[in-house]
Design an enzyme around this catalytic site. Structure first.
Site: not given
Length: 142
Positions: A15-17
């Site tokens: 996942t990203d931020q």
């Protein structure tokens, strides 16, 4: 048409931020789906590579519909969209646990000799694999 299904648990590292699956990870999942399809049909990429044949991506298309998040389980459906004996195009649909479509896409591949990158005729080098693809590919009316 044969459709292979593979479940993937979304890991935190994917996942990203924003807390959603980073877009490039879907390409990895598509490869997982493609490898599962080939295995379902009774074949192996690794075996082909041992023969000095590789299958590079020559085109890829991905459409993002709905985000997937850490902790969810994604299901990758993979099938042979088109196959002409030289080029293979695989179709993909990735859904969440509720069955909602998160990603659709396709990738096109050509099998080539590893040392020269010259395309091979699949029917000649792998007749059983060729026949399985002919039988498994999407038909006009599907």
């Amino acid at each position: 048409m044969h459709v292979s299904k593979k479940e993937i648990e979304v890991r935190y590292a994917e996942t990203d931020q924003m807390g959603v699956v980073y877009h490039a990870n879907y390409l990895v999942w598509m490869e997982i789906g493609r490898t599962a399809l080939i295995k379902d049909l009774g074949f192996s990429y690794a075996g082909m590579e041992e023969d000095g044949i590789i299958s590079p991506v020559i085109d890829i298309q991905v459409s993002y519909k709905k985000p997937l998040r850490y902790g969810e389980t994604a299901t990758i459906s993979t099938w042979i969209e088109k196959y002409d004996g030289i080029r293979s195009t695989y179709g993909y649909e990735i859904v969440n646990e509720a069955g909602e479509v998160a990603v659709t896409g396709n990738s096109s591949h050509v099998c080539v000799k590893k040392d020269s990158f010259r395309p091979i005729h699949f029917k000649k080098h792998y007749p059983e694999w060729h026949e399985a693809y002919e039988n498994a590919k999407k038909r006009e009316n599907e």
